[in-house]
Design a protein around this motif. Structure first.
Motif, PDB file in Angstrom:
ATOM      1  N   CYS A 183       6.704  45.203 -24.826  1.00 26.90           N
ATOM      2  CA  CYS A 183       5.505  43.907 -25.110  1.00 26.90           C
ATOM      3  C   CYS A 183       6.840  42.291 -24.076  1.00 26.90           C
ATOM      4  O   CYS A 183       5.588  41.542 -23.264  1.00 26.90           O
ATOM      5  CB  CYS A 183       5.262  43.175 -26.305  1.00 26.90           C
ATOM      6  N   ALA A 207      -9.609  41.240 -23.556  1.00 22.09           N
ATOM      7  CA  ALA A 207      -8.667  41.421 -23.937  1.00 22.09           C
ATOM      8  C   ALA A 207      -9.494  42.808 -25.030  1.00 22.09           C
ATOM      9  O   ALA A 207      -9.063  43.776 -25.075  1.00 22.09           O
ATOM     10  CB  ALA A 207      -7.746  40.838 -24.773  1.00 22.09           C
ATOM     11  N   ILE A 210      -9.779  45.378 -22.570  1.00 23.36           N
ATOM     12  CA  ILE A 210      -8.335  46.471 -22.512  1.00 23.36           C
ATOM     13  C   ILE A 210      -8.459  46.898 -23.767  1.00 23.36           C
ATOM     14  O   ILE A 210      -7.853  48.186 -24.053  1.00 23.36           O
ATOM     15  CB  ILE A 210      -7.135  45.411 -22.757  1.00 23.36           C
ATOM     16  N   LEU A 211      -8.434  46.602 -25.654  1.00 24.56           N
ATOM     17  CA  LEU A 211      -8.492  46.749 -26.186  1.00 24.56           C
ATOM     18  C   LEU A 211      -9.339  48.245 -26.325  1.00 24.56           C
ATOM     19  O   LEU A 211      -8.806  49.443 -27.050  1.00 24.56           O
ATOM     20  CB  LEU A 211      -8.913  45.761 -27.336  1.00 24.56           C
ATOM     21  N   PHE A 214      -7.905  51.429 -24.172  1.00 26.11           N
ATOM     22  CA  PHE A 214      -5.919  52.359 -24.722  1.00 26.11           C
ATOM     23  C   PHE A 214      -6.919  52.925 -25.988  1.00 26.11           C
ATOM     24  O   PHE A 214      -6.162  53.801 -26.374  1.00 26.11           O
ATOM     25  CB  PHE A 214      -5.269  51.051 -25.738  1.00 26.11           C
ATOM     26  N   PRO A 240      -2.360  47.118 -26.231  1.00 25.66           N
ATOM     27  CA  PRO A 240      -4.135  46.314 -26.284  1.00 25.66           C
ATOM     28  C   PRO A 240      -3.578  45.044 -27.153  1.00 25.66           C
ATOM     29  O   PRO A 240      -4.223  44.068 -26.953  1.00 25.66           O
ATOM     30  CB  PRO A 240      -4.920  46.924 -27.043  1.00 25.66           C
ATOM     31  N   LEU A 244      -4.149  40.987 -26.703  1.00 27.67           N
ATOM     32  CA  LEU A 244      -4.905  40.367 -27.379  1.00 27.67           C
ATOM     33  C   LEU A 244      -4.736  39.239 -27.878  1.00 27.67           C
ATOM     34  O   LEU A 244      -5.134  37.560 -27.663  1.00 27.67           O
ATOM     35  CB  LEU A 244      -6.075  40.867 -28.345  1.00 27.67           C
TER      36      LEU A 244
END
Length: 392
Positions: A183, A207, A210-211, A214, A240, A244
């Motif tokens: 990260c 975000a 995206i979460l 994943f 993710p 976020l």
């Protein structure tokens, strides 16, 4: 003799290993009037989360499984989620401007972040390996293949054991450091990307999407929900949540939401988190029915607390939060020593249940005391010498 393993691996669900709080940043200067100072709500939450981490990991050593007193004591994975999210948030607030202006290049940024976590991690891992050797020499059963397998030690020392390399032993929580290393390397790219978004409210929505992606990947590829992934796939879990946190930091950087709305979000998040905790995650039709509102609550708390200025910073809160990294990397090592001695004493001398509870409770000040010693006399002096060299 009782095994000195702090928390038996069979009693640790793969989704409930904590991550460290983002360490204090001696080189990062928050902008007065725009960024929150230390000693406020986020530092207090970091301190509470670190306490929950130790309670969870030491819970297996209590005279009675503490989960019987409340589901919250089995929710160490929520502290993991909080710290992963907070790491992205803190870095965004501390380094966002430097990344955009070009004052801090990607290689330099990664080197400084790696130097922040690697020395302490290697030192504690070395002490743990030495301890296992000593315990094995005196004839204990410390060297359990599932916890202290020597072939897993190199990957853990290199902090690559969350990149697909099997490793579920030694200093268990360090998988999150391995994931955060990735990260850190991607943070400049993430920040430049979110800085192109012109409407702040789009950031948390993006975000969340995206979460969700994943989560689908975790279920389709690894056949588990994100919090249930094995340690070796920690990067998939961390990315993710880190993104976020970065998105929340950018939203706050754009002065969104308003302070009035931030208060509503903060206390609404607290209420939602409290309401969801009595639920039995594994009794629900799908774990996501618990995970989704819990993550929403944590995100609301981070966003709300981060947006509000700290009007009365507390020094004890700041100092407690600073210990979170040291506590994270040392409490397993300390627990191996302390609980070995406690179990040996209980096996040798008849001790009542009341005294056993007192000895269990004493494990917490022992862990914090050891973390303070490590932070004060080992980790911080190393950083005081190392970070100025990297800044040059």
């Amino acid at each position: 003799m009782a095994s000195p393993v702090t928390v038996p691996l069979s009693q640790i669900p793969p989704d409930e290993t904590p991550v460290s709080a983002e360490p204090s940043e001696p080189e990062a200067h928050f902008r007065p009037g725009k960024d929150a100072v230390r000693g406020g709500a986020l530092d207090f939450l970091r301190f509470l989360a670190s306490l929950l981490i130790v309670v969870y990991h030491y819970g297996a050593e209590s005279p009675m499984r503490i989960e019987r007193f409340g589901q919250v004591f089995s929710r160490g994975f929520l502290a993991t989620d909080f710290f992963l999210m907070l790491s992205g948030y803190v870095l965004g607030r501390a380094y966002g401007d430097s990344v955009l202006s070009g004052r801090l290049s990607t290689p330099r940024f990664w080197a400084r972040r790696a130097a922040r976590v690697w020395p302490g991690h290697l030192m504690v891992l070395g002490l743990l390996a030495l301890l296992v050797l000593v315990l094995n020499t005196v004839g204990t059963d410390a060297h359990k293949p599932s916890r202290f397998a020597w072939d897993q030690l190199p990957a853990q020392a290199l902090l690559i054991h969350a990149w697909g390399f099997p490793s579920d032993g030694w200093n268990l929580p360090s998988w999150s450091l391995s994931a955060l290393i990735v990260c850190y390397a991607l943070f400049p790219l993430f920040w430049r990307t979110v800085s192109k978004v012109r409407h702040a409210w789009l950031l948390p929505l993006g975000a969340a999407a995206i979460l969700g992606v994943f989560e689908v990947i975790a279920r389709k590829v690894f056949h588990h929900a994100l919090p249930d992934l094995q340690f070796q796939y920690g990067v998939v879990r961390a990315l993710p949540l880190f993104i976020l946190g970065v998105c929340l930091a950018r939203a706050v950087d754009m002065r969104w939401p308003s302070e009035t709305m931030a208060k509503v979000m903060l206390w609404g998040g607290v209420a939602l988190l409290v309401i969801t905790q009595p639920l039995d995650r594994y009794a629900l039709p799908d774990p996501w029915l618990f995970d989704a509102p819990s993550l929403l609550a944590i995100a609301l708390i981070v966003l709300g607390a981060g947006r509000l200025p700290v009007k009365r910073p507390r020094k004890w809160i700041e100092e407690g939060a600073k210990l979170s990294f040291a506590l994270f990397i040392t409490h397993i090592f300390v627990g191996v020593i302390y609980w070995s001695a406690v179990h040996e004493l209980i096996d040798t001398v008849p001790i009542g249940i009341g005294w056993q509870w007192l000895m269990w409770l004493a494990g917490f000040p022992v862990a914090y005391g050891a973390a303070w010693l490590f932070h004060t006399y080992i980790d911080q002096p190393i950083q005081d010498r190392l970070q100025p060299l990297l800044r040059k």
